[in-house]
Write an enzyme that holds these catalytic residues in place. Structure first.
Site, mmCIF file in Angstrom:
data_model
loop_
_atom_site.group_PDB
_atom_site.id
_atom_site.type_symbol
_atom_site.label_atom_id
_atom_site.label_comp_id
_atom_site.label_asym_id
_atom_site.label_seq_id
_atom_site.Cartn_x
_atom_site.Cartn_y
_atom_site.Cartn_z
ATOM 1 N N GLU A 1 -9.437 10.318 -6.815
ATOM 2 C CA GLU A 1 -9.666 11.595 -6.150
ATOM 3 C C GLU A 1 -9.459 12.737 -7.152
ATOM 4 O OE1 GLU A 1 -6.795 11.107 -3.068
ATOM 5 O OE2 GLU A 1 -7.914 9.445 -2.198
ATOM 6 N N SER B 1 -10.207 8.047 -0.114
ATOM 7 C CA SER B 1 -10.276 6.701 0.459
ATOM 8 C C SER B 1 -9.530 5.728 -0.440
ATOM 9 C CB SER B 1 -11.730 6.244 0.565
ATOM 10 O OG SER B 1 -12.565 7.253 1.066
ATOM 11 N N GLU B 2 -8.225 5.727 -0.337
ATOM 12 C CA GLU B 2 -7.434 4.892 -1.251
ATOM 13 C C GLU B 2 -7.736 3.408 -1.078
ATOM 14 O OE1 GLU B 2 -6.142 7.431 0.450
ATOM 15 O OE2 GLU B 2 -5.449 8.805 -1.103
ATOM 16 N N PHE C 1 -1.064 10.642 -5.517
ATOM 17 C CA PHE C 1 0.384 10.563 -5.354
ATOM 18 C C PHE C 1 0.727 9.107 -5.014
ATOM 19 C CE2 PHE C 1 -0.268 15.046 -4.762
ATOM 20 C CZ PHE C 1 0.870 15.639 -5.272
ATOM 21 N N ALA C 2 1.808 8.609 -5.596
ATOM 22 C CA ALA C 2 2.183 7.209 -5.378
ATOM 23 C C ALA C 2 2.345 6.903 -3.893
ATOM 24 C CB ALA C 2 3.477 6.894 -6.123
ATOM 25 N N ILE D 1 -0.513 5.232 -2.160
ATOM 26 C CA ILE D 1 -0.842 3.829 -2.462
ATOM 27 C C ILE D 1 -0.801 3.000 -1.184
ATOM 28 C CG2 ILE D 1 0.262 1.750 -3.389
ATOM 29 C CD1 ILE D 1 0.388 2.970 -6.020
ATOM 30 N N HIS E 1 5.025 13.069 -0.571
ATOM 31 C CA HIS E 1 4.573 13.342 -1.944
ATOM 32 C C HIS E 1 5.725 13.196 -2.953
ATOM 33 C CE1 HIS E 1 1.555 15.407 0.543
ATOM 34 N NE2 HIS E 1 0.731 15.346 -0.475
#
Lengths: 326, 325
Positions: free
Chosen positions: B29, B59-60, B83-84, B87, B129
């Site tokens: 993104e 759209s992870e 941002f982790a 995930i 975040h």
């Protein structure tokens, strides 16, 4: 516009109040007063205002990371909102949430979400609850065009459709998903076309025209309330500001912003009101001054509110949490 | 030597690898036109174009699944998850596919993908975040987890991760992006699975990664004034764990404090503790201690966030306790 003057001016006032909140939030953030991130709703005020104008207090909404406008339109307390931006104990989340998480369950706001698309299934769950409890409430899920490309969108609309739940999905198509344009990241021109895939009504409307939004929402809300099932409304608008305050906006032309600024919803509605002699200069000035005063008072309230205590970082993790020693 | 920020070092690693191997491409993104929310991929889109630097929808699940597919098809995708915390939206693809593809198909296909992501608190960005996710992946055999703390290692470890044939989760702490350090201009690799002793000492061992390494070093510095000599190990790769480096240090000091900013319960470092317990018990002179974040979501208000995070003082306290044990 065959509506009573009071009703129309209330719509106008709500939009002006949202605008003033956002202008202040932006200013404070740029001055270094506010920590974290702020995502502004400037230019999109008509959507929350028009849709929520036909909701009852006991109807639900789900909001987003760009959620200040939804809160204000639903009747949130501006002092508590501003206190949350400041991270104070009088804020809606007692300073634990900040801008992206402001919510007020007493007025039916089922949370704002820092993750794009996160609110969609929650709205469907609330719709399922309504159906199981057999009340006549409805739920409005506000989300952006970006969220319409998540799996959560598909799963939520399908679920709402198969169980015929009273959920109105309102996609605020502001032409950007974060910093990518909707055009580049979305397979179709009108997101409402996707409704066909779920066997529900899909309507695309001018998201900067508060009356059109109100009228469309009213129809879909009535339908949902009468057990007609879910619908998808796409309100086309434009994100006048960057993704977040401080966004360098390397991805768009300033001219484009200026162009859309001419079509922003408040001015557009104001013009109509003046033409139809529903709003004069004095009334207009008073509405803006009142909104400014209200927001200034909110800032004072926030600044005078206490900062949280360290222990607050641990409270409320569980129900009846008497302490913390895992 | 030339100095570069942590973020620019990563950018250079991506650029050099893309130049070296046309199978390497970047997706995520905001990574193309914007150059990433933290500016890490800036300039790559201009240089390599749409074909190899792809802005994706939000759209992870698709980003990570597509990375899996592309990797299986012979490419070397470097996916960015902004941002982790996000995930989790594509967690299924990492847990059920990336980690298992090579095993599941008897080694007949590899999944050489790198997932870069910004983790960590200290940014006043609240629950969604701020998280540090290594523990989420630790119980999933099949994933490498890399977590550099300096610009030099960021570049060298990323290049090694891209060239490795295994799936790698590459963690970048947001508060390290601006940190400057010496970085060679030419491409180089820092070996995966190798820790580094950042400071030698004989009295206790501090084991940390990412930003926590600096907290450990500061604590060690202060403790040295009181004549407590602390060894600081920077793990650099969280999985596979460099047991040799840890055991060598434990054999010398017999005392260990583990530092990590994620919540305490189920923390990544607990695994290290148990490994030492099982294999080095006879060397231990005191219980293994940990300094971690609190068992709560990371709150927004700066004061609460600060309270949530580990502090230098906490490390000093724990070290003193085990030294006096």
């Amino acid at each position: 516009m065959s509506y009573p003057k009071d009703f129309l001016l209330n719509l106008y006032k709500t939009m002006v109040r949202i605008r003033n909140f956002e202008i202040m939030a932006e200013k404070l953030f740029l001055e270094g007063e506010l920590p974290g991130f702020i995502h502004l709703y400037i230019g999109e005020e008509a959507i929350a205002t028009g849709v929520i104008a036909d909701l009852r207090k006991d109807d639900f909404i789900t909001s987003t990371h760009r959620g200040h406008g939804h809160m204000i339109a639903k009747g949130a307390n501006i002092n508590r909102m501003m206190a949350e931006l400041y991270g104070r104990t009088t804020g809606y989340c007692k300073g634990k949430g900040g801008s992206m998480h402001i919510a007020d369950f007493s007025i039916g706001v089922l949370g704002a979400n820092g993750v794009v698309g996160g609110g969609l299934p929650i709205a469907v769950g609330a719709g399922l609850g309504i159906k199981m409890k057999k009340t006549d409430q409805v739920v409005v899920a506000f989300f952006g065009d970006g969220a319409s490309n998540t799996g959560a969108f598909h799963e939520s609309l399908n679920f709402a459709s198969i169980y015929k739940l009273p959920v109105i999905f309102v996609v605020e198509n502001n032409k950007f998903a974060s910093t990518a344009t909707t055009k580049e990241t979305t397979s179709i021109e009108n997101i409402s076309d996707r409704a066909v895939g779920y066997g529900i009504p899909g309507i695309t409307i001018d998201g900067n025209d508060v009356i059109t939004i109100y009228e469309t929402a009213k129809e879909m809300i009535k339908r949902a309330r009468e057990d007609g099932g879910p619908s998808l409304i796409e309100a086309k608008t434009y994100r006048i500001k960057g993704h977040f305050v401080g966004d360098p906006e390397l991805y768009r032309d300033k001219k484009e912003v200026e162009e859309f600024w001419l079509n922003e919803p408040i001015r557009k509605f104001e013009k109509k009101l003046v033409e139809e002699k529903m709003l004069n200069e004095t009334e207009k000035r008073k509405i803006w001054e009142d909104a400014q005063k209200e927001i200034e008072e909110a800032v004072t309230f926030a600044k005078e509110s206490p900062v949280p205590n360290n222990e607050d970082a641990l409270t409320d993790l569980f129900v009846n949490d008497s302490g913390y020693d895992y | 030597m030339r100095k570069l920020s942590f973020g620019k070092a990563i950018n250079e690693a991506l650029d050099q690898e893309m130049e070296r191997d046309e199978k390497v491409f970047v997706l995520g993104e905001d990574v193309a036109k914007m150059g990433g929310d933290f500016g890490i991929t800036r300039g790559l889109w201009k240089k390599y174009g749409d074909k190899r630097v792809k802005d994706t929808p939000l759209s992870e699940a698709a980003i990570l699944g597509i990375a899996n597919g592309a990797a299986m098809a012979g490419l070397r995708p470097v996916a960015e998850i902004m941002f982790a915390d996000f995930i989790t939206e594509g967690y299924d693809q990492l847990v059920n596919n990336s980690a298992k593809i090579h095993f599941m198909f008897n080694g007949t296909v590899t999944c050489p993908l790198v997932v870069r992501t910004a983790n960590g608190a200290g940014f006043h960005a609240a629950y969604h975040h701020s998280q540090t996710p290594e523990a989420w992946f630790l119980n999933v055999p099949g994933l490498y987890i890399v977590a550099p703390s300096t610009p030099y290692e960021a570049k060298g470890l990323l290049i090694a991760s891209i060239r490795d044939d295994n799936p790698v989760i590459f963690l970048e702490h947001k508060l390290l992006y601006e940190m400057e350090g010496e970085v060679p201009e030419e491409p180089y690799m820092v070996e995966l699975g190798k820790a580094r002793v950042r400071k030698e000492g004989k009295d206790a061992t501090l084991i940390a990664s990412q930003r926590m390494v600096y907290l450990a070093l500061e604590a060690a510095e202060e403790l040295s004034k009181e004549d407590i000599q602390v060894e600081v190990i920077d793990l650099r790769t969280l999985f596979p764990l460099d047991k040799d480096a840890i055991f060598d240090s434990v054999a010398k000091t017999g005392r260990v404090v583990l530092v990590n900013e994620a919540p305490k319960t189920g923390n990544y470092v607990n695994e290290i503790s148990q490994t030492i317990n099982e294999e080095m018990f006879e060397f231990l002179k005191a219980p293994i201690k940990r300094v971690t974040g609190l068992d709560a979501p990371t709150a927004f208000a700066p004061k609460l966030e600060e309270y949530y995070l580990p502090h230098k003082e906490d490390i000093i306290r724990e070290v003193k306790e085990i030294v006096e044990y």
